[in-house]
Design a protein around this motif. Structure first.
Motif, PDB file in Angstrom:
ATOM      1  N   GLY A  11       0.597  49.331  50.133  1.00  0.00           N
ATOM      2  CA  GLY A  11      -0.501  48.890  50.975  1.00  0.00           C
ATOM      3  C   GLY A  11      -1.577  49.944  51.051  1.00  0.00           C
ATOM      4  O   GLY A  11      -1.376  51.089  50.646  1.00  0.00           O
ATOM      5  N   PRO A  12      -2.714  49.549  51.592  1.00  0.00           N
ATOM      6  CA  PRO A  12      -3.806  50.511  51.738  1.00  0.00           C
ATOM      7  C   PRO A  12      -3.450  51.580  52.777  1.00  0.00           C
ATOM      8  O   PRO A  12      -2.883  51.279  53.829  1.00  0.00           O
ATOM      9  CB  PRO A  12      -4.995  49.672  52.214  1.00  0.00           C
ATOM     10  CG  PRO A  12      -4.512  48.272  52.338  1.00  0.00           C
ATOM     11  CD  PRO A  12      -3.057  48.230  52.041  1.00  0.00           C
ATOM     12  N   PHE A  13      -3.788  52.803  52.452  1.00  0.00           N
ATOM     13  CA  PHE A  13      -3.471  53.935  53.322  1.00  0.00           C
ATOM     14  C   PHE A  13      -3.945  53.706  54.756  1.00  0.00           C
ATOM     15  O   PHE A  13      -3.192  53.917  55.709  1.00  0.00           O
ATOM     16  CB  PHE A  13      -4.092  55.223  52.757  1.00  0.00           C
ATOM     17  CG  PHE A  13      -3.787  56.434  53.578  1.00  0.00           C
ATOM     18  CD1 PHE A  13      -2.599  57.114  53.410  1.00  0.00           C
ATOM     19  CD2 PHE A  13      -4.684  56.887  54.531  1.00  0.00           C
ATOM     20  CE1 PHE A  13      -2.292  58.230  54.179  1.00  0.00           C
ATOM     21  CE2 PHE A  13      -4.393  57.997  55.309  1.00  0.00           C
ATOM     22  CZ  PHE A  13      -3.195  58.673  55.128  1.00  0.00           C
ATOM     23  N   ASP A  14      -5.197  53.284  54.929  1.00  0.00           N
ATOM     24  CA  ASP A  14      -5.746  53.102  56.277  1.00  0.00           C
ATOM     25  C   ASP A  14      -4.951  52.081  57.078  1.00  0.00           C
ATOM     26  O   ASP A  14      -4.711  52.273  58.276  1.00  0.00           O
ATOM     27  CB  ASP A  14      -7.220  52.711  56.227  1.00  0.00           C
ATOM     28  CG  ASP A  14      -8.113  53.871  55.800  1.00  0.00           C
ATOM     29  OD1 ASP A  14      -7.680  55.037  55.943  1.00  0.00           O
ATOM     30  OD2 ASP A  14      -9.219  53.611  55.323  1.00  0.00           O
ATOM     31  N   GLN A  15      -4.523  51.010  56.435  1.00  0.00           N
ATOM     32  CA  GLN A  15      -3.734  49.995  57.135  1.00  0.00           C
ATOM     33  C   GLN A  15      -2.364  50.539  57.527  1.00  0.00           C
ATOM     34  O   GLN A  15      -1.893  50.323  58.637  1.00  0.00           O
ATOM     35  CB  GLN A  15      -3.574  48.736  56.281  1.00  0.00           C
ATOM     36  CG  GLN A  15      -2.787  47.633  56.969  1.00  0.00           C
ATOM     37  CD  GLN A  15      -3.456  47.146  58.235  1.00  0.00           C
ATOM     38  OE1 GLN A  15      -4.604  46.739  58.202  1.00  0.00           O
ATOM     39  NE2 GLN A  15      -2.756  47.197  59.362  1.00  0.00           N
ATOM     40  N   VAL A  16      -1.734  51.259  56.609  1.00  0.00           N
ATOM     41  CA  VAL A  16      -0.399  51.800  56.899  1.00  0.00           C
ATOM     42  C   VAL A  16      -0.471  52.800  58.043  1.00  0.00           C
ATOM     43  O   VAL A  16       0.357  52.761  58.959  1.00  0.00           O
ATOM     44  CB  VAL A  16       0.237  52.422  55.639  1.00  0.00           C
ATOM     45  CG1 VAL A  16       1.550  53.123  55.992  1.00  0.00           C
ATOM     46  CG2 VAL A  16       0.474  51.347  54.574  1.00  0.00           C
ATOM     47  N   GLN A  17      -1.469  53.683  58.034  1.00  0.00           N
ATOM     48  CA  GLN A  17      -1.534  54.669  59.122  1.00  0.00           C
ATOM     49  C   GLN A  17      -1.812  53.979  60.456  1.00  0.00           C
ATOM     50  O   GLN A  17      -1.319  54.415  61.492  1.00  0.00           O
ATOM     51  CB  GLN A  17      -2.500  55.813  58.814  1.00  0.00           C
ATOM     52  CG  GLN A  17      -3.934  55.447  58.645  1.00  0.00           C
ATOM     53  CD  GLN A  17      -4.772  55.695  59.885  1.00  0.00           C
ATOM     54  OE1 GLN A  17      -4.322  56.240  60.878  1.00  0.00           O
ATOM     55  NE2 GLN A  17      -5.999  55.248  59.840  1.00  0.00           N
ATOM     56  N   VAL A  82       4.328  62.346  59.093  1.00  0.00           N
ATOM     57  CA  VAL A  82       3.432  62.510  57.956  1.00  0.00           C
ATOM     58  C   VAL A  82       3.185  61.137  57.339  1.00  0.00           C
ATOM     59  O   VAL A  82       4.121  60.365  57.124  1.00  0.00           O
ATOM     60  CB  VAL A  82       4.038  63.471  56.900  1.00  0.00           C
ATOM     61  CG1 VAL A  82       3.246  63.448  55.600  1.00  0.00           C
ATOM     62  CG2 VAL A  82       4.119  64.876  57.452  1.00  0.00           C
ATOM     63  N   VAL A  83       1.925  60.846  57.100  1.00  0.00           N
ATOM     64  CA  VAL A  83       1.517  59.632  56.395  1.00  0.00           C
ATOM     65  C   VAL A  83       0.721  60.116  55.193  1.00  0.00           C
ATOM     66  O   VAL A  83      -0.320  60.757  55.359  1.00  0.00           O
ATOM     67  CB  VAL A  83       0.646  58.711  57.286  1.00  0.00           C
ATOM     68  CG1 VAL A  83       0.314  57.424  56.552  1.00  0.00           C
ATOM     69  CG2 VAL A  83       1.336  58.420  58.618  1.00  0.00           C
ATOM     70  N   ARG A  84       1.263  59.835  53.989  1.00  0.00           N
ATOM     71  CA  ARG A  84       0.595  60.375  52.797  1.00  0.00           C
ATOM     72  C   ARG A  84       0.620  59.368  51.656  1.00  0.00           C
ATOM     73  O   ARG A  84       1.587  58.627  51.484  1.00  0.00           O
ATOM     74  CB  ARG A  84       1.223  61.685  52.359  1.00  0.00           C
ATOM     75  CG  ARG A  84       2.684  61.587  51.967  1.00  0.00           C
ATOM     76  CD  ARG A  84       3.260  62.966  51.618  1.00  0.00           C
ATOM     77  NE  ARG A  84       4.685  62.906  51.384  1.00  0.00           N
ATOM     78  CZ  ARG A  84       5.242  62.616  50.204  1.00  0.00           C
ATOM     79  NH1 ARG A  84       4.487  62.362  49.163  1.00  0.00           N
ATOM     80  NH2 ARG A  84       6.556  62.593  50.088  1.00  0.00           N
ATOM     81  N   ALA A  85      -0.476  59.339  50.935  1.00  0.00           N
ATOM     82  CA  ALA A  85      -0.580  58.457  49.774  1.00  0.00           C
ATOM     83  C   ALA A  85       0.243  59.033  48.630  1.00  0.00           C
ATOM     84  O   ALA A  85       0.315  60.242  48.435  1.00  0.00           O
ATOM     85  CB  ALA A  85      -2.037  58.304  49.360  1.00  0.00           C
ATOM     86  N   GLU A 128       7.825  49.563  57.789  1.00  0.00           N
ATOM     87  CA  GLU A 128       8.357  48.976  56.561  1.00  0.00           C
ATOM     88  C   GLU A 128       8.219  47.449  56.590  1.00  0.00           C
ATOM     89  O   GLU A 128       7.804  46.833  55.607  1.00  0.00           O
ATOM     90  CB  GLU A 128       9.827  49.379  56.419  1.00  0.00           C
ATOM     91  CG  GLU A 128      10.311  49.498  55.025  1.00  0.00           C
ATOM     92  CD  GLU A 128      11.690  50.151  54.958  1.00  0.00           C
ATOM     93  OE1 GLU A 128      11.981  50.711  53.900  1.00  0.00           O
ATOM     94  OE2 GLU A 128      12.467  50.094  55.935  1.00  0.00           O
ATOM     95  N   ALA A 129       8.538  46.831  57.718  1.00  0.00           N
ATOM     96  CA  ALA A 129       8.423  45.370  57.858  1.00  0.00           C
ATOM     97  C   ALA A 129       6.967  44.921  57.725  1.00  0.00           C
ATOM     98  O   ALA A 129       6.690  43.913  57.073  1.00  0.00           O
ATOM     99  CB  ALA A 129       9.001  44.932  59.200  1.00  0.00           C
ATOM    100  N   ALA A 130       6.057  45.667  58.308  1.00  0.00           N
ATOM    101  CA  ALA A 130       4.625  45.319  58.194  1.00  0.00           C
ATOM    102  C   ALA A 130       4.187  45.386  56.742  1.00  0.00           C
ATOM    103  O   ALA A 130       3.410  44.540  56.289  1.00  0.00           O
ATOM    104  CB  ALA A 130       3.775  46.252  59.060  1.00  0.00           C
ATOM    105  N   GLY A 131       4.690  46.360  56.000  1.00  0.00           N
ATOM    106  CA  GLY A 131       4.358  46.470  54.580  1.00  0.00           C
ATOM    107  C   GLY A 131       4.917  45.298  53.783  1.00  0.00           C
ATOM    108  O   GLY A 131       4.244  44.756  52.907  1.00  0.00           O
TER     109      GLY A 131
END
Length: 139
Positions: A11-17, A82-85, A128-131
């Motif tokens: 998914g897009p980084f901004d959405q995941v964070q 940590v949230v990292r691409a 994880e579920a949102a992804g």
């Protein structure tokens, strides 16, 4: 000794964070600090890297309980996320609260670590579920 709890989602980084922030809030965590490592390294060293955030998450009731056991536990607070691409995926990592017990050797910290682990695992599961939902087109 492992010191992280990790999930990887597409998914897009901004959405995941944003999903991470929402899931943390649902579990009673607030984000006290945020370090945009990508922007900092670019500004200070002119170094380009992938998106990389460090979120300092805190649950005041859990922090209070831990501090009542050991005032020095503040060295290990807040819980860093940590949230990292990583290519077309985003890695979300949480500091494993069990490491607090192992590092301090204080059995009295164990109940706090267990509660924090439960909440952080629920956070990671929600991310994880949102992804998965996004991939399935249901979100």
């Amino acid at each position: 000794m492992p010191y992280d709890r990790t999930v990887t989602v597409k998914g897009p980084f901004d959405q995941v964070q944003q999903n991470v922030r929402s899931a943390l809030a649902d579990q009673g965590f607030g984000v006290l600090t945020e370090i945009d490592v990508q922007a900092t390294l670019k500004a200070k060293l002119d170094h380009d890297m992938e998106p990389y955030l460090i979120l300092g998450a805190c649950s005041p009731p859990l922090a209070h309980r831990a501090l009542e056991v050991d005032r020095s536990i503040g060295l290990l607070l807040p819980c860093n996320i940590v949230v990292r691409a990583d290519g077309d995926e985003v890695v979300v990592q949480a500091f494993d609260p069990d490491a607090m017990v192992n590092l301090t050797g204080l059995d009295a910290i164990a109940p706090v670590a267990e509660e924090a682990t439960r909440r952080l695992d629920a956070t990671l599961a929600a991310v994880e579920a949102a992804g998965r939902n996004r991939q399935d087109g249901s979100a």
